[in-house]
Design a protein around this motif. Structure first.
Motif, mmCIF file in Angstrom:
data_model
loop_
_atom_site.group_PDB
_atom_site.id
_atom_site.type_symbol
_atom_site.label_atom_id
_atom_site.label_comp_id
_atom_site.label_asym_id
_atom_site.label_seq_id
_atom_site.Cartn_x
_atom_site.Cartn_y
_atom_site.Cartn_z
ATOM 1 N N GLU A 110 46.127 -23.602 125.190
ATOM 2 C CA GLU A 110 47.087 -24.030 126.203
ATOM 3 C C GLU A 110 47.169 -25.544 126.313
ATOM 4 N N LEU A 111 46.066 -26.212 126.071
ATOM 5 C CA LEU A 111 46.045 -27.687 126.141
ATOM 6 C C LEU A 111 46.594 -28.342 124.879
ATOM 7 N N GLY A 112 46.998 -27.520 123.903
ATOM 8 C CA GLY A 112 47.623 -28.051 122.691
ATOM 9 C C GLY A 112 46.637 -28.602 121.675
ATOM 10 N N LEU A 113 45.395 -28.121 121.703
ATOM 11 C CA LEU A 113 44.387 -28.673 120.788
ATOM 12 C C LEU A 113 44.612 -28.253 119.341
ATOM 13 N N GLN A 114 45.260 -27.127 119.105
ATOM 14 C CA GLN A 114 45.561 -26.729 117.731
ATOM 15 C C GLN A 114 46.551 -27.702 117.105
ATOM 16 N N GLU A 115 47.562 -28.076 117.872
ATOM 17 C CA GLU A 115 48.545 -29.045 117.375
ATOM 18 C C GLU A 115 47.914 -30.432 117.230
ATOM 19 N N CYS B 177 28.641 -30.546 122.290
ATOM 20 C CA CYS B 177 29.629 -31.621 122.402
ATOM 21 C C CYS B 177 30.518 -31.520 121.165
ATOM 22 N N SER B 178 31.481 -30.611 121.206
ATOM 23 C CA SER B 178 32.330 -30.359 120.044
ATOM 24 C C SER B 178 33.625 -31.161 120.143
ATOM 25 N N TRP B 179 34.330 -31.252 119.024
ATOM 26 C CA TRP B 179 35.624 -31.942 119.002
ATOM 27 C C TRP B 179 36.560 -31.295 120.010
ATOM 28 N N LEU B 180 36.575 -29.968 120.056
ATOM 29 C CA LEU B 180 37.476 -29.251 120.954
ATOM 30 C C LEU B 180 37.128 -29.508 122.418
ATOM 31 N N PHE B 181 35.851 -29.373 122.768
ATOM 32 C CA PHE B 181 35.482 -29.560 124.165
ATOM 33 C C PHE B 181 35.725 -30.996 124.618
ATOM 34 N N ALA B 182 35.309 -31.959 123.813
ATOM 35 C CA ALA B 182 35.440 -33.364 124.217
ATOM 36 C C ALA B 182 36.898 -33.725 124.484
ATOM 37 N N HIS B 183 37.798 -33.220 123.645
ATOM 38 C CA HIS B 183 39.221 -33.505 123.867
ATOM 39 C C HIS B 183 39.763 -32.693 125.042
ATOM 40 N N ALA B 184 39.318 -31.441 125.170
ATOM 41 C CA ALA B 184 39.812 -30.598 126.271
ATOM 42 C C ALA B 184 39.371 -31.131 127.625
ATOM 43 N N TYR B 185 38.169 -31.626 127.711
ATOM 44 C CA TYR B 185 37.608 -32.041 128.995
ATOM 45 C C TYR B 185 38.004 -33.466 129.369
ATOM 46 N N HIS B 186 38.101 -34.348 128.373
ATOM 47 C CA HIS B 186 38.301 -35.772 128.674
ATOM 48 C C HIS B 186 39.687 -36.307 128.302
ATOM 49 N N GLU B 187 40.321 -35.737 127.295
ATOM 50 C CA GLU B 187 41.557 -36.333 126.792
ATOM 51 C C GLU B 187 42.814 -35.542 127.178
ATOM 52 N N GLN B 188 42.720 -34.213 127.203
ATOM 53 C CA GLN B 188 43.907 -33.378 127.369
ATOM 54 C C GLN B 188 43.857 -32.512 128.629
ATOM 55 N N SER B 189 42.902 -32.691 129.469
ATOM 56 C CA SER B 189 42.592 -31.711 130.512
ATOM 57 C C SER B 189 43.602 -31.684 131.661
ATOM 58 N N THR B 190 43.618 -30.558 132.327
ATOM 59 C CA THR B 190 44.306 -30.381 133.612
ATOM 60 C C THR B 190 43.222 -30.090 134.652
ATOM 61 N N PRO B 191 43.512 -30.289 135.934
ATOM 62 C CA PRO B 191 42.492 -29.998 136.953
ATOM 63 C C PRO B 191 41.993 -28.558 136.889
ATOM 64 N N GLN C 130 33.219 -32.376 110.099
ATOM 65 C CA GLN C 130 32.577 -31.758 111.259
ATOM 66 C C GLN C 130 33.606 -31.369 112.319
ATOM 67 N N ALA C 131 34.694 -32.139 112.424
ATOM 68 C CA ALA C 131 35.776 -31.746 113.331
ATOM 69 C C ALA C 131 36.339 -30.397 112.897
ATOM 70 N N GLN C 132 36.463 -30.212 111.575
ATOM 71 C CA GLN C 132 36.902 -28.909 111.060
ATOM 72 C C GLN C 132 35.915 -27.812 111.460
ATOM 73 N N ASP C 133 34.633 -28.087 111.294
ATOM 74 C CA ASP C 133 33.606 -27.103 111.654
ATOM 75 C C ASP C 133 33.733 -26.690 113.123
ATOM 76 N N ASP C 134 33.951 -27.676 113.988
ATOM 77 C CA ASP C 134 34.078 -27.389 115.417
ATOM 78 C C ASP C 134 35.315 -26.540 115.693
ATOM 79 N N TYR C 135 36.396 -26.860 115.011
ATOM 80 C CA TYR C 135 37.644 -26.113 115.173
ATOM 81 C C TYR C 135 37.459 -24.670 114.703
ATOM 82 N N LEU C 136 36.842 -24.513 113.533
ATOM 83 C CA LEU C 136 36.649 -23.178 112.964
ATOM 84 C C LEU C 136 35.666 -22.350 113.788
ATOM 85 N N ASP C 137 34.705 -23.003 114.434
ATOM 86 C CA ASP C 137 33.736 -22.297 115.266
ATOM 87 C C ASP C 137 34.457 -21.493 116.354
ATOM 88 N N ALA C 138 35.565 -22.031 116.849
ATOM 89 C CA ALA C 138 36.304 -21.360 117.918
ATOM 90 C C ALA C 138 37.378 -20.420 117.391
#
Length: 502
Positions: free
Chosen positions: A455-460, A412-426, A385-393
């Motif tokens: 930009e937040l490095g979610l692909q890596e 509540c996708s893998w990308l958004f959850a990490h972008a908003y809570h784990e890797q985010s900038t203001p 499902q993480a793959q599905d979320d990644y491919l969706d974008a």
């Protein structure tokens, strides 16, 4: 309540869950005479009145609109089947688990003829709960059981063979409708078209895994699967495919999706619309009708149904967790919530179910084996499902076969959850607060959110997650072998999904 209120022996015991079913018959017999006519001993032994004799008793309706004689007939029939069936099992000293014997009884190695209710009346299931159920053996011709598979199942061309079984199953289901359900030709054609459109033409990985797992397990047990075995594995595979289809039909409508498998979603067709609601419910019911037609006379049948029911409910829980995100604040869409959603919405039915079905019909009974398989397969399902979320974008609609809508739908996708809570900038968080879940597909705002993910490095980050999962699954290898399961099942499943791009 009368049974649960007492702790006396012979009544409902919450701790031991033991019910003396003779008390059920006593309770039915104790109904007030004014509410219903007397129940004869013959009725309680399973000799039910004909429709004409029932009609002669009268059909006066009570306050709830149901005639008292109808209520009593249903109650006495239910008490008779339960009392006679369960007491006879207790008299034989057969427990629920003992009823599931060696795999030789469960997977037939020679095909027999298709039989209908008339041919199995002597084995009606009134004393065992197996075979033709007297409560549903109407009209004439019900139930129909398929036990003969004349077509050769060619393992050298697994997809074509699986598709042939799918055509057979679809034809069986549609052919029952005029005679056994009195549906006119227009409705029969509608159901056939719905099944064609929604159950055929996918990748069929879930269904094929049932066949591959069944073959691997039998060979691991030192047995060679027969043609009938292969067909029965494929039938269970199609039950999983139908479950997948009904989930997608519902999910597409709830999410407002546009395309599925390169075609417009079924509900999007002008003549369908809200009729999709009944259509996906019918597809879900076909899951159980397929299993009943091919396994209804088998001792394993109740366990197959139980597994499918449990998995369906787990998936519906996941669907709720996902859908209710529309009412959540962005702060609530965490990685922990994402894990819970995908575990229940995807992992159980897409990964654990196909393998568990094959395990049951090949005679696996050790709970440790199921627990070990579940743990490894859920890990794969979450990764899927993480793959599905990644491919969706990041995948193109042409490659993916659908238009990604996660950003528009406030998922509540893998990308958004990490972008908003784990890797985010203001700055990134402020933009997401303003536009996530309110912008449209293809809009400038949606494209900007995808750029923020990059930009937040979610692909890596995702690439590292894929490597981590691969290493983690290797740790299961020893546990799987200790559970006496072939590792090849899990290895092949992972190869099907690892670093997929559609």
């Amino acid at each position: 309540d009368k049974f649960s209120a007492s702790g006396r022996p012979g009544r409902w015991n919450p701790a031991g869950k033991v019910l003396d079913l003779s008390m059920a018959a006593t309770f039915i017999m104790a109904l007030p005479a004014s509410a219903s006519p007397q129940v004869s001993t013959a009725q309680l032994r399973g000799t039910y009145p004909s429709s004409s004799s029932a009609a002669r008793r009268g059909s006066g309706a009570g306050a709830n609109g149901v005639g008292s004689s109808t209520r009593l007939l249903l109650a006495s029939a239910g008490a008779a089947v339960l009392t006679k069936g369960f007491l006879s099992r207790r008299q034989r000293g057969v427990s629920g688990n003992e009823n599931h014997r060696s795999s030789g009884r469960l997977v037939r190695n020679s095909a027999t003829k298709t039989r209908t209710a008339e041919a199995v009346v002597e084995k009606s299931g009134a004393t065992t709960g197996l075979g033709a159920n007297p409560a549903t053996s109407w009209p004439k011709g019900k139930p129909a059981y398929t036990t003969e598979y004349p077509e050769e199942y060619d393992l050298s061309d697994p997809q074509a063979s699986f598709e042939k079984v799918g055509r057979m199953v679809l034809k069986e289901m549609v052919n029952e409708l005029p005679g056994l359900y009195e549906l006119p030709s227009k409705e029969v054609s509608w159901v056939e078209r719905s099944l064609e459109y929604n159950t055929q033409g996918g990748k069929m990985n879930r269904g094929l895994i049932v066949v591959e797992t069944g073959v691997a397990l039998m060979k691991h047990q030192g047995r060679e699967p027969s043609n009938a075995d292969l067909h029965r594995f494929a039938v269970l595979g199609w039950a999983v495919e139908y479950l997948q289809a009904c989930m997608l039909m519902a999910d597409d409508m709830m999410d407002g999706s546009v395309t599925r498998r390169g075609n417009p979603c079924w509900y999007r067709l002008p003549e369908v619309g809200l009729l999709n609601t009944n259509d996906f419910l019918m597809v879900e019911m076909y899951v159980y009708k397929i299993v009943k037609r091919h396994f209804g006379q088998e001792e394993i049948f109740p366990w197959l149904v139980d597994l499918l029911l449990e998995t369906t409910f787990q998936t519906e829980c996941g669907q709720l967790l996902d859908s209710i995100c529309a009412n959540c604040e962005l702060e609530e869409l965490t990685t922990e919530r994402w894990t819970l959603i995908v575990k229940y919405k995807t992992a159980f039915y897409s990964f654990y179910l196909p393998v568990a079905l094959a395990m049951l019909v090949t005679g696996v009974r050790d709970r440790t084996a199921f627990d070990t398989a579940r743990e490894a397969l859920l890990e794969m399902g979450i990764y899927f499902q993480a793959q599905d979320d990644y491919l969706d974008a990041f995948a193109s609609p042409e490659v993916l076969g659908k238009v990604g809508t996660d950003i528009q739908d406030k998922k509540c996708s893998w990308l958004f959850a990490h972008a908003y809570h784990e890797q985010s900038t203001p700055e990134a968080k402020a933009y997401l607060d303003k536009h996530y879940g309110v912008c449209e597909v293809g809009s400038e705002e949606e494209e900007r959110i995808k750029e923020i993910y990059k930009e937040l490095g979610l692909q890596e980050l995702f690439s590292g997650y894929e490597t981590e999962i691969q290493e983690k699954l290797q740790e299961f290898k020893a546990k799987v072998k200790d559970a006496d399961l072939p590792w090849s099942i899990f290895e092949h499943f992972f190869q099907l999904i690892h670093k997929r791009r559609k």
